[in-house]
Design a protein around this motif. Sequence first.
Motif, PDB file in Angstrom:
ATOM      1  N   LEU A 109      79.857  25.571   0.493  1.00  0.00           N
ATOM      2  CA  LEU A 109      80.988  25.771  -0.396  1.00  0.00           C
ATOM      3  C   LEU A 109      80.581  25.630  -1.850  1.00  0.00           C
ATOM      4  CD1 LEU A 109      84.020  26.216  -0.766  1.00  0.00           C
ATOM      5  CD2 LEU A 109      84.335  23.734  -0.550  1.00  0.00           C
ATOM      6  N   CYS A 110      79.736  24.619  -2.139  1.00  0.00           N
ATOM      7  CA  CYS A 110      79.325  24.383  -3.525  1.00  0.00           C
ATOM      8  C   CYS A 110      78.348  25.448  -3.991  1.00  0.00           C
ATOM      9  CB  CYS A 110      78.702  22.983  -3.655  1.00  0.00           C
ATOM     10  SG  CYS A 110      78.246  22.523  -5.333  1.00  0.00           S
ATOM     11  N   CYS A 111      77.379  25.794  -3.123  1.00  0.00           N
ATOM     12  CA  CYS A 111      76.355  26.754  -3.510  1.00  0.00           C
ATOM     13  C   CYS A 111      76.938  28.131  -3.767  1.00  0.00           C
ATOM     14  CB  CYS A 111      75.267  26.840  -2.435  1.00  0.00           C
ATOM     15  SG  CYS A 111      74.183  25.394  -2.366  1.00  0.00           S
ATOM     16  N   SER A 112      78.056  28.436  -3.113  1.00  0.00           N
ATOM     17  CA  SER A 112      78.660  29.743  -3.315  1.00  0.00           C
ATOM     18  C   SER A 112      79.184  29.916  -4.736  1.00  0.00           C
ATOM     19  CB  SER A 112      79.808  29.946  -2.316  1.00  0.00           C
ATOM     20  OG  SER A 112      80.833  28.996  -2.557  1.00  0.00           O
ATOM     21  N   ALA A 113      79.445  28.813  -5.422  1.00  0.00           N
ATOM     22  CA  ALA A 113      79.951  28.869  -6.793  1.00  0.00           C
ATOM     23  C   ALA A 113      78.866  28.629  -7.828  1.00  0.00           C
ATOM     24  CB  ALA A 113      81.065  27.837  -6.982  1.00  0.00           C
ATOM     25  N   CYS A 114      77.607  28.451  -7.380  1.00  0.00           N
ATOM     26  CA  CYS A 114      76.527  28.109  -8.296  1.00  0.00           C
ATOM     27  C   CYS A 114      75.686  29.336  -8.622  1.00  0.00           C
ATOM     28  CB  CYS A 114      75.621  27.045  -7.664  1.00  0.00           C
ATOM     29  SG  CYS A 114      76.395  25.432  -7.530  1.00  0.00           S
ATOM     30  N   PRO A 115      75.064  29.356  -9.792  1.00  0.00           N
ATOM     31  CA  PRO A 115      74.131  30.431 -10.111  1.00  0.00           C
ATOM     32  C   PRO A 115      72.825  30.238  -9.359  1.00  0.00           C
ATOM     33  CG  PRO A 115      74.164  28.821 -11.860  1.00  0.00           C
ATOM     34  CD  PRO A 115      75.225  28.395 -10.879  1.00  0.00           C
ATOM     35  N   SER A 116      71.998  31.266  -9.339  1.00  0.00           N
ATOM     36  CA  SER A 116      70.706  31.177  -8.677  1.00  0.00           C
ATOM     37  C   SER A 116      69.839  30.148  -9.380  1.00  0.00           C
ATOM     38  CB  SER A 116      70.024  32.541  -8.690  1.00  0.00           C
ATOM     39  OG  SER A 116      68.769  32.477  -8.069  1.00  0.00           O
ATOM     40  N   CYS A 117      69.159  29.321  -8.597  1.00  0.00           N
ATOM     41  CA  CYS A 117      68.396  28.210  -9.178  1.00  0.00           C
ATOM     42  C   CYS A 117      67.186  27.936  -8.302  1.00  0.00           C
ATOM     43  CB  CYS A 117      69.274  26.965  -9.290  1.00  0.00           C
ATOM     44  SG  CYS A 117      68.453  25.543 -10.046  1.00  0.00           S
ATOM     45  N   ALA A 118      66.028  27.739  -8.901  1.00  0.00           N
ATOM     46  CA  ALA A 118      64.821  27.409  -8.157  1.00  0.00           C
ATOM     47  C   ALA A 118      64.930  26.012  -7.573  1.00  0.00           C
ATOM     48  CB  ALA A 118      63.596  27.513  -9.058  1.00  0.00           C
ATOM     49  N   ASN A 119      64.457  25.869  -6.347  1.00  0.00           N
ATOM     50  CA  ASN A 119      64.538  24.575  -5.676  1.00  0.00           C
ATOM     51  C   ASN A 119      63.723  23.508  -6.407  1.00  0.00           C
ATOM     52  OD1 ASN A 119      65.608  23.142  -3.409  1.00  0.00           O
ATOM     53  ND2 ASN A 119      63.545  23.046  -2.578  1.00  0.00           N
ATOM     54  N   SER A 120      62.581  23.910  -6.986  1.00  0.00           N
ATOM     55  CA  SER A 120      61.754  22.945  -7.700  1.00  0.00           C
ATOM     56  C   SER A 120      62.472  22.392  -8.926  1.00  0.00           C
ATOM     57  CB  SER A 120      60.432  23.600  -8.117  1.00  0.00           C
ATOM     58  OG  SER A 120      60.665  24.695  -8.980  1.00  0.00           O
ATOM     59  N   THR A 121      63.262  23.236  -9.587  1.00  0.00           N
ATOM     60  CA  THR A 121      64.002  22.791 -10.775  1.00  0.00           C
ATOM     61  C   THR A 121      65.161  21.889 -10.399  1.00  0.00           C
ATOM     62  OG1 THR A 121      63.414  24.806 -11.979  1.00  0.00           O
ATOM     63  CG2 THR A 121      65.308  23.558 -12.787  1.00  0.00           C
ATOM     64  N   SER A 122      65.958  22.292  -9.400  1.00  0.00           N
ATOM     65  CA  SER A 122      67.125  21.500  -9.026  1.00  0.00           C
ATOM     66  C   SER A 122      66.722  20.149  -8.467  1.00  0.00           C
ATOM     67  CB  SER A 122      67.974  22.263  -8.012  1.00  0.00           C
ATOM     68  OG  SER A 122      67.222  22.552  -6.848  1.00  0.00           O
ATOM     69  N   THR A 123      65.605  20.089  -7.741  1.00  0.00           N
ATOM     70  CA  THR A 123      65.140  18.812  -7.200  1.00  0.00           C
ATOM     71  C   THR A 123      64.730  17.859  -8.313  1.00  0.00           C
ATOM     72  OG1 THR A 123      64.399  19.802  -5.116  1.00  0.00           O
ATOM     73  CG2 THR A 123      63.389  17.722  -5.755  1.00  0.00           C
ATOM     74  N   ARG A 124      64.000  18.351  -9.285  1.00  0.00           N
ATOM     75  CA  ARG A 124      63.585  17.496 -10.404  1.00  0.00           C
ATOM     76  C   ARG A 124      64.783  17.023 -11.216  1.00  0.00           C
ATOM     77  NH1 ARG A 124      59.260  20.729 -13.648  1.00  0.00           N
ATOM     78  NH2 ARG A 124      60.553  22.485 -13.003  1.00  0.00           N
ATOM     79  N   LEU A 125      65.788  17.889 -11.342  1.00  0.00           N
ATOM     80  CA  LEU A 125      66.994  17.472 -12.054  1.00  0.00           C
ATOM     81  C   LEU A 125      67.741  16.389 -11.290  1.00  0.00           C
ATOM     82  CD1 LEU A 125      68.315  20.905 -13.381  1.00  0.00           C
ATOM     83  CD2 LEU A 125      67.505  18.984 -14.754  1.00  0.00           C
ATOM     84  N   MET A 126      67.733  16.461  -9.972  1.00  0.00           N
ATOM     85  CA  MET A 126      68.413  15.434  -9.175  1.00  0.00           C
ATOM     86  C   MET A 126      67.722  14.085  -9.317  1.00  0.00           C
ATOM     87  SD  MET A 126      71.205  16.284  -7.777  1.00  0.00           S
ATOM     88  CE  MET A 126      71.328  14.912  -6.645  1.00  0.00           C
ATOM     89  N   TYR A 127      66.397  14.087  -9.311  1.00  0.00           N
ATOM     90  CA  TYR A 127      65.683  12.828  -9.533  1.00  0.00           C
ATOM     91  C   TYR A 127      65.912  12.311 -10.959  1.00  0.00           C
ATOM     92  CZ  TYR A 127      63.215  13.148  -5.079  1.00  0.00           C
ATOM     93  OH  TYR A 127      62.905  13.193  -3.734  1.00  0.00           O
ATOM     94  N   SER A 128      66.022  13.233 -11.911  1.00  0.00           N
ATOM     95  CA  SER A 128      66.327  12.819 -13.288  1.00  0.00           C
ATOM     96  C   SER A 128      67.705  12.185 -13.369  1.00  0.00           C
ATOM     97  CB  SER A 128      66.253  14.027 -14.228  1.00  0.00           C
ATOM     98  OG  SER A 128      64.966  14.603 -14.218  1.00  0.00           O
ATOM     99  N   LEU A 129      68.670  12.753 -12.627  1.00  0.00           N
ATOM    100  CA  LEU A 129      70.006  12.171 -12.589  1.00  0.00           C
ATOM    101  C   LEU A 129      69.971  10.769 -11.983  1.00  0.00           C
ATOM    102  CD1 LEU A 129      73.093  12.392 -12.878  1.00  0.00           C
ATOM    103  CD2 LEU A 129      73.141  13.498 -10.631  1.00  0.00           C
ATOM    104  N   MET A 130      69.178  10.596 -10.929  1.00  0.00           N
ATOM    105  CA  MET A 130      69.040   9.274 -10.319  1.00  0.00           C
ATOM    106  C   MET A 130      68.475   8.276 -11.323  1.00  0.00           C
ATOM    107  SD  MET A 130      66.669   8.153  -7.062  1.00  0.00           S
ATOM    108  CE  MET A 130      67.634   9.065  -5.873  1.00  0.00           C
ATOM    109  N   LEU A 131      67.444   8.696 -12.053  1.00  0.00           N
ATOM    110  CA  LEU A 131      66.837   7.800 -13.035  1.00  0.00           C
ATOM    111  C   LEU A 131      67.803   7.484 -14.163  1.00  0.00           C
ATOM    112  CD1 LEU A 131      64.134   6.394 -13.436  1.00  0.00           C
ATOM    113  CD2 LEU A 131      63.374   8.333 -14.786  1.00  0.00           C
ATOM    114  N   LEU A 132      68.605   8.462 -14.566  1.00  0.00           N
ATOM    115  CA  LEU A 132      69.603   8.229 -15.614  1.00  0.00           C
ATOM    116  C   LEU A 132      70.648   7.219 -15.156  1.00  0.00           C
ATOM    117  CD1 LEU A 132      70.830   8.972 -18.363  1.00  0.00           C
ATOM    118  CD2 LEU A 132      72.051  10.832 -17.230  1.00  0.00           C
ATOM    119  N   LEU A 133      71.098   7.315 -13.913  1.00  0.00           N
ATOM    120  CA  LEU A 133      72.073   6.361 -13.379  1.00  0.00           C
ATOM    121  C   LEU A 133      71.485   4.956 -13.300  1.00  0.00           C
ATOM    122  CD1 LEU A 133      73.726   8.509 -10.552  1.00  0.00           C
ATOM    123  CD2 LEU A 133      74.650   7.961 -12.809  1.00  0.00           C
ATOM    124  N   VAL A 134      70.210   4.867 -12.957  1.00  0.00           N
ATOM    125  CA  VAL A 134      69.544   3.556 -12.948  1.00  0.00           C
ATOM    126  C   VAL A 134      69.530   2.973 -14.352  1.00  0.00           C
ATOM    127  CG1 VAL A 134      67.310   2.410 -12.643  1.00  0.00           C
ATOM    128  CG2 VAL A 134      68.131   4.005 -10.907  1.00  0.00           C
TER     129      VAL A 134
END
Length: 453
Positions: free
Chosen positions: A24-49
């Motif tokens: 459901l979420c991906c259907s509303a998202c633009p095309s994105c490389a998996n390597s980029t989205s994964t690094r952004l998710m880890y960056s979000l985790m580090l920001l929350l820490v």
Amino acid sequence: MGAVLGLCSAAQLACCCGSAACSLCCSACPSCANSTSTRLMYSLMLLLVMVAAAITLAPGLHDELKKVPFCANSTGLVPSTYKVDCDQAVGYLAVYRICFAACLFFVLMAGIMLGVRSSKDPRAGLQNGFWGIKYLLVIGGIIGAFFIPEGSFASTWMVFGMVGGFGFIVIQLVLIVDFAHSWAERWVSNYDETESRGWYAALLLAMMSCYALTLTGIVLLYVYYTKADGCDLSKFFISINLILIVIMSAVSILPAVQEHQPRSGLLQSSVVSLYVVFLTWSALSNGDSQCNSIAGGNEETPAGRYWASFDKQSIIGLVIWACSVLYSSIRTASNSSKITMSQHILAKEGGGQGGLIDNEEGGDGGEAGASDTKVFDNEGDGVAYSWTFFHIVFALATLYIMMTLTNWYNPSSQLSKENVASMWIKITSSWLCVGLYLWTLVAPALLPDREFN
């Protein structure tokens, strides 16, 4: 651009809730490389820490945090002979424990990802998914870390923090040098292609602004961190770095350098010079308190000593850290990264030829699956960046957060801004920054047989 990257990360985050939510979420998202989205998710985790660690420094939580098990003036939930009086240092000790748990998580991930060559490895799912479990693991580790008896934990972990913080500063200055080269290359290229006076004016204005801030910073360092009848070490640090700034600026416009790097110039030097001034300021802030006329008044009271750590220098350091992490998360490797050795952090150029990541319920790889899925796998033939090195960098970044939030203080009940070890770490890193930038300038001339372009 930020909205696109945010949606890519939202697609990754939704995957922890199940395949239906992901679809459901991906259907509303633009095309994105998996390597980029994964690094952004880890960056979000580090920001929350970082946010969680910063919250523990809030004034309203000071009394409540004194109830944690490792404090001698706590409620005594875990009896222990190794406790510390947390009247002053409870916030800093809490930051140490939060970052300790986060650092161990990234070290664990680095060990798990050793030897991964492509997303076809079974461990790729651990790298790119299971976000709910990862966040729960980090939260559980933070809670458990608050039950670690104090003893010599803080003093020992401070040593790891200073070494790790120094390591991240080195990586950060590599990214800053790469950013300076990439910025100048793009603007000079735009000027060469269009011959527009606007690009020339922008180059000149950016260069002059950075040098103006650099000169202003040098003057303020002499005013606030030196005295006429003393502070010889502070004068030496400021003077030697000023000389190094002049040298690297002159080298950047030498004919021999310009011959091999026509787009090298004063813009890169000005950016690096400004960062060197910041490192010098950061080092002197941990130097002799008698030479620091800024931090004199507020530290006479306990509350003043407690809150003096979260000052302008810390805020600027965290801003630079956040920009460096974001830059490493979305940037692909450039020509300059071959000289600055940042390929392991930055994704390789030319990625994105891999197939789309299939949904759990429709993984046939056909047209229907491709149209429903917007996060594509660009690491099927080879990883876009070193996964192990990436987690090592984030472990070092966690230690840098810890030391920056506590302003590299000595962790004890009587907080002390003077920390000779951290002062030398920061000033040494400023010299390494100059050395690295000079290497990027002279390497093509010294090694003409090697291709850097």
